[in-house]
Design a protein around this motif. Structure first.
Motif, PDB file in Angstrom:
ATOM      1  N   ASP A 183       0.671  -1.229  -0.324  1.00 37.01           N
ATOM      2  CA  ASP A 183      -0.115   0.048  -0.156  1.00 37.01           C
ATOM      3  C   ASP A 183       0.850   1.076   0.258  1.00 37.01           C
ATOM      4  O   ASP A 183       2.436   0.959   0.631  1.00 37.01           O
ATOM      5  CB  ASP A 183      -1.010  -0.189   1.185  1.00 37.01           C
ATOM      6  CG  ASP A 183      -2.197  -1.100   1.198  1.00 37.01           C
ATOM      7  OD1 ASP A 183      -2.062  -1.232   0.063  1.00 37.01           O
ATOM      8  OD2 ASP A 183      -2.797  -1.077   1.741  1.00 37.01           O
ATOM      9  N   THR A 184       0.775   2.287  -0.984  1.00 36.69           N
ATOM     10  CA  THR A 184       1.236   3.971  -0.971  1.00 36.69           C
ATOM     11  C   THR A 184      -0.075   4.223  -1.887  1.00 36.69           C
ATOM     12  O   THR A 184      -0.845   4.193  -1.726  1.00 36.69           O
ATOM     13  CB  THR A 184       2.468   3.372  -2.295  1.00 36.69           C
ATOM     14  OG1 THR A 184       1.938   3.461  -3.097  1.00 36.69           O
ATOM     15  CG2 THR A 184       3.415   2.270  -1.717  1.00 36.69           C
ATOM     16  N   TYR A 185       0.896   5.411  -1.050  1.00 31.98           N
ATOM     17  CA  TYR A 185      -0.022   6.536  -1.327  1.00 31.98           C
ATOM     18  C   TYR A 185       1.047   7.869  -2.568  1.00 31.98           C
ATOM     19  O   TYR A 185       2.159   7.889  -1.881  1.00 31.98           O
ATOM     20  CB  TYR A 185      -0.998   7.270  -0.508  1.00 31.98           C
ATOM     21  CG  TYR A 185      -0.381   8.264   0.690  1.00 31.98           C
ATOM     22  CD1 TYR A 185       0.242   7.645   1.304  1.00 31.98           C
ATOM     23  CD2 TYR A 185      -0.193   9.628   0.509  1.00 31.98           C
ATOM     24  CE1 TYR A 185       0.738   8.151   2.909  1.00 31.98           C
ATOM     25  CE2 TYR A 185       0.470   9.757   1.363  1.00 31.98           C
ATOM     26  CZ  TYR A 185       1.339   9.776   2.377  1.00 31.98           C
ATOM     27  OH  TYR A 185       1.651   9.541   3.392  1.00 31.98           O
ATOM     28  N   THR A 186       0.377   8.938  -3.533  1.00 31.95           N
ATOM     29  CA  THR A 186       1.419   9.414  -4.047  1.00 31.95           C
ATOM     30  C   THR A 186       1.710  11.235  -3.389  1.00 31.95           C
ATOM     31  O   THR A 186      -0.156  11.758  -3.357  1.00 31.95           O
ATOM     32  CB  THR A 186       0.560   9.244  -5.213  1.00 31.95           C
ATOM     33  OG1 THR A 186       0.636   7.707  -5.570  1.00 31.95           O
ATOM     34  CG2 THR A 186       1.826  10.126  -6.521  1.00 31.95           C
ATOM     35  N   THR A 204       6.217   8.260  -3.865  1.00 28.42           N
ATOM     36  CA  THR A 204       5.538   7.134  -3.813  1.00 28.42           C
ATOM     37  C   THR A 204       5.575   6.782  -1.989  1.00 28.42           C
ATOM     38  O   THR A 204       6.719   6.611  -2.075  1.00 28.42           O
ATOM     39  CB  THR A 204       5.586   5.756  -4.535  1.00 28.42           C
ATOM     40  OG1 THR A 204       5.400   6.599  -5.864  1.00 28.42           O
ATOM     41  CG2 THR A 204       4.252   4.804  -4.152  1.00 28.42           C
ATOM     42  N   ALA A 232       1.874   3.511   2.885  1.00 30.17           N
ATOM     43  CA  ALA A 232       0.480   3.844   3.258  1.00 30.17           C
ATOM     44  C   ALA A 232       1.046   4.184   4.583  1.00 30.17           C
ATOM     45  O   ALA A 232      -0.193   4.628   5.987  1.00 30.17           O
ATOM     46  CB  ALA A 232      -0.206   2.857   3.080  1.00 30.17           C
ATOM     47  N   ASN A 255       0.798   7.572   6.778  1.00 29.26           N
ATOM     48  CA  ASN A 255       0.438   8.377   5.766  1.00 29.26           C
ATOM     49  C   ASN A 255      -1.054  10.172   6.996  1.00 29.26           C
ATOM     50  O   ASN A 255      -1.330  11.173   6.557  1.00 29.26           O
ATOM     51  CB  ASN A 255      -1.571   7.836   5.628  1.00 29.26           C
ATOM     52  CG  ASN A 255      -1.749   6.891   7.050  1.00 29.26           C
ATOM     53  OD1 ASN A 255      -1.046   7.411   7.986  1.00 29.26           O
ATOM     54  ND2 ASN A 255      -3.068   6.352   7.066  1.00 29.26           N
ATOM     55  N   ASP A 260      -4.164  12.071  -0.252  1.00 30.12           N
ATOM     56  CA  ASP A 260      -3.151  11.266  -1.880  1.00 30.12           C
ATOM     57  C   ASP A 260      -3.582  11.999  -3.495  1.00 30.12           C
ATOM     58  O   ASP A 260      -5.196  12.891  -2.989  1.00 30.12           O
ATOM     59  CB  ASP A 260      -4.007   9.667  -1.832  1.00 30.12           C
ATOM     60  CG  ASP A 260      -3.687   9.151  -3.122  1.00 30.12           C
ATOM     61  OD1 ASP A 260      -2.211   8.708  -3.505  1.00 30.12           O
ATOM     62  OD2 ASP A 260      -4.269   9.022  -3.657  1.00 30.12           O
TER      63      ASP A 260
END
Lengths: 156, 258
Positions: A38-41, A85, A88, A91, A128
């Motif tokens: 899981d990642t966010y940008t 990137t 997650a 966050n 994100d």
């Protein structure tokens, strides 16, 4: 050569290959820290990115929390936009966080130093797709030397 | 007039040899895979893979050690001994692992394949197989081909891993590079897809070329003692040249264009 021994040795061969593959995966390429999962940008706009490259690490206090996934030029003002990137699990950075391009060591690789900002009421967390507002660019050695020479000559 | 004829004949010979090589591989691989062939393939993995392990491990170890030693003397001038790890790992994974393994494989296993199949042809074992309604392409060629395709990438991986450990032995244990920076800078530099997987793709291509040349040279050899010795030499020479030439093309495709 009887069949039992042949198959045994081929089995040993296969096990050695798996051991080599594991060594390369875990110890050499460090597959575990690659930002799978899981990642966010996040995005950050800089004036000058210096020698930053795709896959350069993003660090908070020296701990890698993500990687640069792409570098593009903004089509409006032609300044570089870096896509980050981030894993997650990290966050909850407030919007007041800042990103700067730093160099590890004198001649080392460049990375993004991420500095979590203060949290007060009314400051939301970065989500994100958000842009990091507070950024500072890479130090370019030639510009520094240029400024130094300029200030020297203006003193005289 | 005669020399023009000579050019024509050489061209025709080359083209028909290429065609025969293609037909042989096609005939060997088009066959439906049968359970009966698996033990044959395992036996060939033993012959071409397991028996090449000793030379692969020893050369991998020494190449890693030499690279660490050479790299250290240069890098230490710039105070960049920490970059020893990525230097050893990248050169092994991208270039030396696949290429040196393919060259050693051509010398150690390729020549043996050519000689074996050539001798089978000279002693008319291939013809007798056909007399018994056994297709020599499926019975003799296919297991050897698959064994080569399987063994070479495995050998290349072992080569790289052993080489990196050899570099660790010299760099860290003898010359005093910090073990932490040897591994950690290596980890931040080496990319799984770009470096490790591309190395495996390279060695798969080399496996195809070397095994194909070795088998075809044996299968197509003139069935005399002189012919077999010539075919064995040609196997080593041609596959080494093909590996080195292809390596440039593959490197340009994988790493040249960003």
């Amino acid at each position: 050569m009887n069949r039992y021994k042949t198959e045994l040795m081929v089995g040993v061969f296969v096990l050695m290959t798996i051991a080599a593959l594991l060594l390369l995966a875990l110890k050499v390429a460090n597959q575990t820290v690659v930002t799978d999962g899981d990642t966010y940008t996040l995005y950050a706009k800089f004036d000058n990115i210096g020698g930053l490259k795709v896959r350069s690490p993003v660090k908070v206090g020296g701990v890698t929390i993500g990687r640069v996934s792409s570098i593009k030029l903004d089509s409006d003002d032609y300044s570089p936009v870096v896509e980050l990137t981030i894993q997650a699990e990290y966050n909850a950075f407030p919007e007041t966080s800042s990103a700067s391009i730093l160099t590890s060591g004198l001649l080392g690789e460049q990375y993004i130093g991420f500095e979590p900002g203060f949290t007060i009421d009314g400051v939301e967390n970065l989500a994100d797709g958000d842009y990091i507002e507070d950024t500072s660019s890479a130090l370019v050695l030639e510009e520094l030397i240029g400024q130094f020479l300029f200030s020297r000559s203006s003193e005289e | 007039m005669n020399w023009i004829r000579q050019i024509g004949r050489t061209t025709l010979d080359r083209v028909s040899a290429t065609g025969r090589a293609g037909l042989m591989l096609f005939g060997a691989l088009i066959a439906p895979p049968s359970i009966k062939n698996i033990p044959l393939t395992i036996k060939q993995v033993y012959v071409v893979g397991v028996q090449s392990l000793a030379i692969i491990i020893v050369s991998g170890l020494f190449i890693g050690m030499v690279m660490a030693l050479q790299g250290y003397t240069i890098l230490t001038d710039y105070g960049a001994e920490g970059s020893l790890g990525p230097m050893v790992a990248l050169s092994l994974l991208r270039e030396l692992g696949p290429v040196v393994t393919a060259l050693l494989f051509a010398g150690r296993a390729g020549s043996a394949l050519t000689a074996e199949i050539g001798l089978m042809k000279a002693t008319e074992q291939l013809s007798s197989l056909e007399m018994m309604a056994v297709d020599p392409l499926r019975r003799v060629v296919a297991p050897r081909f698959w064994a080569g395709m399987l063994s070479m990438p495995m050998l290349a991986l072992i080569f790289s891993a052993v080489g990196i450990l050899g570099g660790h032995l010299v760099g860290v244990d003898w010359l005093g590079v910090d073990a932490g920076s040897y591994w950690s800078i290596m980890q931040s530099t080496v990319d799984w897809d770009k470096d490790v997987i591309n190395g495996v793709i390279k060695s798969l291509v080399f496996a195809l070329v070397v095994t194909w040349i070795a088998i075809f040279k044996g299968y197509d050899s003139i069935p005399t003692s002189e012919g077999i010795s010539q075919a064995t030499t040609q196997t080593v020479v041609f596959s080494s040249l093909a590996v080195l030439g292809l390596d440039f093309v593959l490197t340009a495709l994988m790493f040249g264009i960003e």
